[in-house]
Design a protein around this motif. Structure first.
Motif, PDB file in Angstrom:
ATOM      1  N   GLN A 174       0.807  -1.218   0.000  1.00 46.93           N
ATOM      2  CA  GLN A 174       0.000   0.000   0.000  1.00 46.93           C
ATOM      3  C   GLN A 174       0.843   1.271   0.000  1.00 46.93           C
ATOM      4  O   GLN A 174       0.303   2.364  -0.015  1.00 46.93           O
ATOM      5  CB  GLN A 174      -0.966   0.001   1.181  1.00 46.93           C
ATOM      6  CG  GLN A 174      -2.047  -1.043   1.069  1.00 46.93           C
ATOM      7  CD  GLN A 174      -2.882  -0.854  -0.187  1.00 46.93           C
ATOM      8  OE1 GLN A 174      -3.594   0.140  -0.320  1.00 46.93           O
ATOM      9  NE2 GLN A 174      -2.790  -1.791  -1.113  1.00 46.93           N
ATOM     10  N   GLU A 182      -8.608  -0.121  10.225  1.00 46.61           N
ATOM     11  CA  GLU A 182      -8.280   1.209   9.737  1.00 46.61           C
ATOM     12  C   GLU A 182      -6.812   1.569   9.953  1.00 46.61           C
ATOM     13  O   GLU A 182      -6.351   2.598   9.456  1.00 46.61           O
ATOM     14  CB  GLU A 182      -9.160   2.266  10.417  1.00 46.61           C
ATOM     15  CG  GLU A 182     -10.623   2.179  10.050  1.00 46.61           C
ATOM     16  CD  GLU A 182     -11.360   1.021  10.729  1.00 46.61           C
ATOM     17  OE1 GLU A 182     -10.899   0.544  11.783  1.00 46.61           O
ATOM     18  OE2 GLU A 182     -12.396   0.583  10.177  1.00 46.61           O
ATOM     19  N   THR A 225       3.124   7.925   1.549  1.00 45.32           N
ATOM     20  CA  THR A 225       1.668   8.027   1.430  1.00 45.32           C
ATOM     21  C   THR A 225       1.093   6.641   1.151  1.00 45.32           C
ATOM     22  O   THR A 225       1.788   5.751   0.648  1.00 45.32           O
ATOM     23  CB  THR A 225       1.254   8.972   0.294  1.00 45.32           C
ATOM     24  OG1 THR A 225       1.812   8.485  -0.931  1.00 45.32           O
ATOM     25  CG2 THR A 225       1.721  10.390   0.552  1.00 45.32           C
ATOM     26  N   SER A 240      -4.380   3.668  -0.852  1.00 43.95           N
ATOM     27  CA  SER A 240      -5.809   3.759  -0.538  1.00 43.95           C
ATOM     28  C   SER A 240      -5.986   3.760   0.977  1.00 43.95           C
ATOM     29  O   SER A 240      -5.168   3.205   1.703  1.00 43.95           O
ATOM     30  CB  SER A 240      -6.588   2.606  -1.171  1.00 43.95           C
ATOM     31  OG  SER A 240      -6.137   1.379  -0.664  1.00 43.95           O
ATOM     32  N   ARG A 241      -7.056   4.363   1.408  1.00 46.39           N
ATOM     33  CA  ARG A 241      -7.340   4.450   2.838  1.00 46.39           C
ATOM     34  C   ARG A 241      -7.820   3.089   3.338  1.00 46.39           C
ATOM     35  O   ARG A 241      -8.766   2.518   2.791  1.00 46.39           O
ATOM     36  CB  ARG A 241      -8.423   5.511   3.054  1.00 46.39           C
ATOM     37  CG  ARG A 241      -8.670   5.824   4.496  1.00 46.39           C
ATOM     38  CD  ARG A 241      -9.602   7.030   4.625  1.00 46.39           C
ATOM     39  NE  ARG A 241     -10.352   6.880   5.847  1.00 46.39           N
ATOM     40  CZ  ARG A 241     -11.627   6.568   5.911  1.00 46.39           C
ATOM     41  NH1 ARG A 241     -12.334   6.423   4.818  1.00 46.39           N
ATOM     42  NH2 ARG A 241     -12.224   6.432   7.069  1.00 46.39           N
ATOM     43  N   ARG A 266      -9.800   0.284   5.352  1.00 49.86           N
ATOM     44  CA  ARG A 266     -11.103   0.201   6.020  1.00 49.86           C
ATOM     45  C   ARG A 266     -11.514  -1.261   6.099  1.00 49.86           C
ATOM     46  O   ARG A 266     -10.959  -2.116   5.410  1.00 49.86           O
ATOM     47  CB  ARG A 266     -12.154   1.024   5.297  1.00 49.86           C
ATOM     48  CG  ARG A 266     -12.383   0.598   3.872  1.00 49.86           C
ATOM     49  CD  ARG A 266     -13.406   1.478   3.160  1.00 49.86           C
ATOM     50  NE  ARG A 266     -13.574   1.062   1.798  1.00 49.86           N
ATOM     51  CZ  ARG A 266     -14.292   0.041   1.387  1.00 49.86           C
ATOM     52  NH1 ARG A 266     -14.945  -0.700   2.262  1.00 49.86           N
ATOM     53  NH2 ARG A 266     -14.386  -0.276   0.120  1.00 49.86           N
TER      54      ARG A 266
END
Length: 167
Positions: free
Chosen positions: A84, A110, A134, A137-138, A140
């Motif tokens: 990621q 998360e 960074t 993707s966030r 979840r």
């Protein structure tokens, strides 16, 4: 006897995937019936039984909406087996805490992401800002949809699709 069999609740709601051995046991105990037989028969000395593909319980089993368990395998699956941080697909992915545990980060959906060993070492025990990295993707919690829960079986068991529609 270890082939997957789709187990439906009394109201045809998807419940579980079990082995053929377990399915035959439920049928012989009078707890389930064969809904689809797409695999031939099982012959014993005295009987012949259908080899089920889909079975249905004769009664309703109350169960809550399923949740995906927080495991390394599910985190890697959620992230598509990609780091990621850099987006690289690798066979030796690790799990990284976005906010390190020693800085108050939780062990939760998360806060956990898949990372390649190089990116995991580069980030170390720092936050994203400190490491100047960074996320793609966030993170979840994945939704427990039928395609997510049973998708790995569908390539070989296309007859199951009609029982998953609308669920």
């Amino acid at each position: 006897m270890d082939q997957p069999v789709f187990l439906l609740n009394g109201n045809y709601e998807p419940l579980h995937v079990c082995t053929t051995r377990r399915a035959i046991g439920l049928i012989l105990a009078g707890k389930a019936v064969v809904v689809e037989n797409g695999r031939g028969v099982i012959r014993t000395v005295s009987s012949v039984y259908e080899r089920p593909s889909v079975i249905r319980l004769l009664y309703m089993v109350p169960h809550p909406r399923p949740r995906i368990r927080l495991t390394k395998r599910e985190i890697l699956r959620r992230d598509g087996y990609r780091c990621q941080y850099c987006g690289r697909q690798a066979s030796n992915l690790t799990v990284d805490h976005v906010i390190p545990r020693h800085r108050g980060g939780e062990h939760s959906w998360e806060n956990l992401v898949a990372a390649c060993p190089q990116c995991n070492r580069r980030k170390g025990g720092r936050t994203l800002e400190e490491a100047r990295m960074t996320l793609l993707s966030r993170p979840r919690e994945p939704q427990p949809t039928a395609s997510y829960l049973f998708g790995s079986y569908l390539a070989e068991n296309q007859e199951w699709l009609k029982y998953l529609e609308g669920w």
